[in-house]
Scaffold this active site. Sequence first.
Site: not given
Length: 387
Positions: A133-134, A137, A167, A367
């Site tokens: 899941f990208g 950054e 990632i 997250e």
Amino acid sequence: MSLNPLDLYDIQSMLSEEENAVREAVARFVDTRVIPVIGNAFDEARFPVEWIPEVAELGLLGSSLPAKYGCAELSSVQYGLICQELERGDSGLRSFVSVQSSLCMYPIYAYGSEEQRMRWLPSMAQGKTIGCFGLTESHGGSDPANMKTRAVKDGDHWVLNGSKMWITNATIADIAIVWAHTDEGIQGFVVEKGMEGFSTQEIKHKMSLRASVTGALFFDNVRVPDANRLPNVKGLKGPLGCLTQARYGISWGPIGSAIACLEEVLAYTKERILFDRPVAATQSAQIKMAEMARRITLAQLLALRLGRLKDEGKMVPQHVSLAKWNNCRMAIDIARECRDLLGGAGITTEHHAIRHALNLESVITYEGTETVHQLVIGRELTGINAF
């Protein structure tokens, strides 16, 4: 009547037969296949990829998605119990399942076309296609709207440029769900391994989630067919919707880490003799372990209520923020306290506590950091955005 020290409020009796069956099946896998080798895997900074077919065979990948895509179609509570038991083994294993299920399969299901669902979901459920899941950054962190990755339309393709950092599954993934700015807002793309200009690099020297693959994604004029664009969402609500699904699982997972640490320290303090009596016979140790049991019980009740709300269609992101904040903080505090009760032995990976404590440094951060979730609740209480 003697209480179960790891389930003081008998949460097990509040679960259905089907929910308990799922929990017990995953617990057996963790006890027999994960715990015997996880210390060495953590030492070696290796994710045991041999677990993937077994996890898939148990139906743990995309477990909440419909059966027509080869998934188990389990309830939200069942998925939460899966996360709890997997993280009792190791956060790295739960992270793998969480990323595959909530951050990769879920957006294809929720935002993709039927053709995309049929193309990818069955093979992902079988563990034959691995996803990553990208979104994050290197400069953005908790501010995903600040992403620099951009996709520009060029005929029936999109030209993708930029990079993503931190990632999970990056270097073992066959596809990447990549979010990028476009002239029409933020959109999601399924970028396939082998596309020209797409490369990955593993992040080394980690002291957390060592039994997990973490890396960076790089996009240098990658041409992605429009058929690989997720057509049914635009804007930040797409990736944020995925994160809500993943954070839900994270709200359950750390309970498993805390249980593993408490179970181990209960046995150890009964066996270790200091000053002519077991450590467990001292007031200080009993107070610490009673506090752990109290906090685990509260987290268990919170997670179960969250799961029931989700299954009833009543869960909102703020519910998830409160649970992730509380349960991650609970688990990391308990892991650190258990490390202390284990004494010098607690710093080795022959015991669980230091590994879980180090892993939870990532879990409490990714997250949505603890601070972000505190501010989400603060905004809900006051109506004022303090981000």
